[in-house]
Design a protein around this motif. Structure first.
Motif, PDB file in Angstrom:
ATOM      1  N   LEU A 138      -4.624   7.633  -0.072  1.00  0.00           N
ATOM      2  CA  LEU A 138      -4.251   7.643   1.339  1.00  0.00           C
ATOM      3  C   LEU A 138      -5.482   7.451   2.230  1.00  0.00           C
ATOM      4  O   LEU A 138      -5.421   6.771   3.250  1.00  0.00           O
ATOM      5  N   ILE A 184       1.817   9.545  -5.757  1.00  0.00           N
ATOM      6  CA  ILE A 184       2.227  10.910  -5.414  1.00  0.00           C
ATOM      7  C   ILE A 184       2.933  11.565  -6.590  1.00  0.00           C
ATOM      8  O   ILE A 184       2.753  12.756  -6.874  1.00  0.00           O
ATOM      9  N   LYS A 185       3.733  10.794  -7.281  1.00  0.00           N
ATOM     10  CA  LYS A 185       4.453  11.331  -8.442  1.00  0.00           C
ATOM     11  C   LYS A 185       3.524  11.598  -9.616  1.00  0.00           C
ATOM     12  O   LYS A 185       3.709  12.543 -10.363  1.00  0.00           O
ATOM     13  N   SER A 211       0.825  -1.212   0.000  1.00  0.00           N
ATOM     14  CA  SER A 211       0.000   0.000   0.000  1.00  0.00           C
ATOM     15  C   SER A 211       0.860   1.264   0.000  1.00  0.00           C
ATOM     16  O   SER A 211       0.571   2.229  -0.715  1.00  0.00           O
ATOM     17  N   ILE A 212       1.899   1.265   0.816  1.00  0.00           N
ATOM     18  CA  ILE A 212       2.789   2.433   0.847  1.00  0.00           C
ATOM     19  C   ILE A 212       3.469   2.621  -0.500  1.00  0.00           C
ATOM     20  O   ILE A 212       3.638   3.752  -0.985  1.00  0.00           O
ATOM     21  N   ASN A 213       3.837   1.525  -1.128  1.00  0.00           N
ATOM     22  CA  ASN A 213       4.458   1.608  -2.449  1.00  0.00           C
ATOM     23  C   ASN A 213       3.473   2.189  -3.466  1.00  0.00           C
ATOM     24  O   ASN A 213       3.848   3.002  -4.329  1.00  0.00           O
ATOM     25  N   ASN A 214       2.196   1.784  -3.380  1.00  0.00           N
ATOM     26  CA  ASN A 214       1.174   2.340  -4.276  1.00  0.00           C
ATOM     27  C   ASN A 214       1.047   3.852  -4.098  1.00  0.00           C
ATOM     28  O   ASN A 214       0.977   4.619  -5.071  1.00  0.00           O
ATOM     29  N   ILE A 215       1.003   4.288  -2.844  1.00  0.00           N
ATOM     30  CA  ILE A 215       0.871   5.724  -2.576  1.00  0.00           C
ATOM     31  C   ILE A 215       2.080   6.482  -3.097  1.00  0.00           C
ATOM     32  O   ILE A 215       1.962   7.583  -3.667  1.00  0.00           O
ATOM     33  N   TYR A 216       3.256   5.900  -2.920  1.00  0.00           N
ATOM     34  CA  TYR A 216       4.483   6.548  -3.400  1.00  0.00           C
ATOM     35  C   TYR A 216       4.435   6.757  -4.917  1.00  0.00           C
ATOM     36  O   TYR A 216       4.793   7.829  -5.420  1.00  0.00           O
ATOM     37  N   VAL A 217       3.957   5.736  -5.641  1.00  0.00           N
ATOM     38  CA  VAL A 217       3.855   5.854  -7.104  1.00  0.00           C
ATOM     39  C   VAL A 217       2.833   6.916  -7.476  1.00  0.00           C
ATOM     40  O   VAL A 217       3.060   7.725  -8.381  1.00  0.00           O
ATOM     41  N   ALA A 221      -3.342  10.626  -5.029  1.00  0.00           N
ATOM     42  CA  ALA A 221      -2.581  10.164  -3.876  1.00  0.00           C
ATOM     43  C   ALA A 221      -3.349  10.412  -2.578  1.00  0.00           C
ATOM     44  O   ALA A 221      -3.367   9.575  -1.675  1.00  0.00           O
ATOM     45  N   ARG A 280      -2.691   2.102  -9.555  1.00  0.00           N
ATOM     46  CA  ARG A 280      -1.257   1.864  -9.749  1.00  0.00           C
ATOM     47  C   ARG A 280      -0.966   1.230 -11.103  1.00  0.00           C
ATOM     48  O   ARG A 280      -0.020   1.609 -11.787  1.00  0.00           O
TER      49      ARG A 280
END
Length: 341
Positions: free
Chosen positions: A186, A175-176, A167-173, A182, A224
């Motif tokens: 979240l 955000i960009k 999930s954190i990896n999805n949010i990181y992608v 994002a 994602r």
């Protein structure tokens, strides 16, 4: 009540009842006074109570329970003989001095007392063995239950880090790509985390809540993956009004997204379907996979991922589930059936 059993107060009640009953029986059957019947009962009480406590609290713990049956048999014979001699001699002495009607030969009376004590001893041994066996089974059941609960907590804890990382990896992608997406992601992530932290502590949870959690997860994955994966997600209307173990479905769906193919010349597909009929819940998860992804997925399914799911199914639904995982023509297929009680 615990105090009563702990300090063996039931023994006092039993021997008082023994005294009263056998005194009355002895007085009527032998046609003797109550005082004489009381003394005779007291002699038998000393012999049989002593036999009981020697057998139950000395011979059995020391020899029988440690499987030293030869010594147990030898000591038991000595105790039986001693108890029979003392009981027979004491009874004959009392009745001879106080009455003139006791004319049974000592040898005959001794054999009667010996057989009576033998019967009582065997009965005591049987009761004690049965009681110990029941206690042992109850203790084993409690230990097994505790072990199962600890295993389930451990297996469930293995799922949480995997979920958090993805999930954190999805949010990181996201955000960009798009801050608004994002933010929405979240919020969904917070709902999913709240579900895991607070709602999944129960042994079972409503299938509706589990599907809501799965809906949020799939929405995150759609954001994602974008248009690179075609997702067919179908839940029949009858999948409702029953409970299921929490977080049992999501590992299969997670692996489908993690190991889906990355073809450029042909579609990348994920199919998720659920149905419920005649108390049989069915989950089908398919995904296309390339050779490189297949090798990774084979390792995952052969490692802790599949073992985790299998172990939870065995613990929660023993004999009431089937799990079939197949690969054919670059397609992974998971079919799970659970008989809902």
């Amino acid at each position: 009540m615990k105090f009563f059993w702990r300090y063996k107060l039931h023994h006092i009640l039993f021997w008082l009842l023994y005294f009263v009953c056998w005194t009355l029986v002895s007085a009527r059957s032998n046609h003797v006074s109550t005082a004489t019947a009381f003394l005779v009962t007291f002699v038998w009480f000393i012999g049989q109570a002593g036999l009981f406590y020697v057998f139950v609290y000395w011979l059995m713990p020391r020899f029988f329970n440690s499987k030293r049956y030869g010594i147990f048999a030898f000591c038991s014979s000595l105790v039986l003989l001693l108890s029979a001699v003392l009981t027979a001699a004491g009874t004959v002495e009392l009745l001879t001095n106080r009455t003139a009607t006791f004319s049974i030969p000592f040898k005959t009376f001794f054999l009667y007392v010996l057989l009576d004590n033998f019967f009582i001893a065997m009965t005591l041994v049987a009761i004690k063995v049965i009681k110990d066996r029941i206690k042992s089974e109850q203790r084993n059941q409690l230990l097994e239950k505790e072990k199962t609960e600890n295993e389930l907590r451990f297996l469930r804890s293995q799922i949480n880090p995997h979920f958090l990382f993805n999930s954190i990896n999805n949010i990181y992608v996201l955000i960009k790509k798009d801050p608004d997406f994002a933010a929405m992601t979240l919020a969904k992530f917070a709902d999913m985390l709240r579900y895991q932290l607070y709602e999944c502590n129960a042994d079972e949870i409503s299938i509706k809540s589990e599907i809501t959690y799965l809906d949020n997860y799939i929405e995150l994955e759609k954001l994602r993956k974008g248009n690179t994966v075609i997702i067919a997600y179908h839940i029949e209307e009858n999948v409702k009004d029953f409970a299921i173990a929490p977080l049992l479905i999501i590992p299969f769906v997670e692996n489908a997204f993690k190991y889906v193919s990355a073809f450029t010349a042909k579609p990348n597909l994920i199919t998720i379907a659920m149905q419920y009929q005649n108390k049989l819940f069915t989950l089908l998860v398919n995904n296309t996979t390339s050779e490189s992804c297949a090798e990774k997925k084979e390792a995952a399914y052969g490692g802790i991922g599949l073992e985790n799911v299998k172990r939870r199914l065995e613990l929660i639904y023993p004999g009431r589930h089937t799990l079939q995982i197949d690969t054919e023509n670059n397609m992974y297929s998971v079919l799970l059936n659970i008989q809902i009680p």
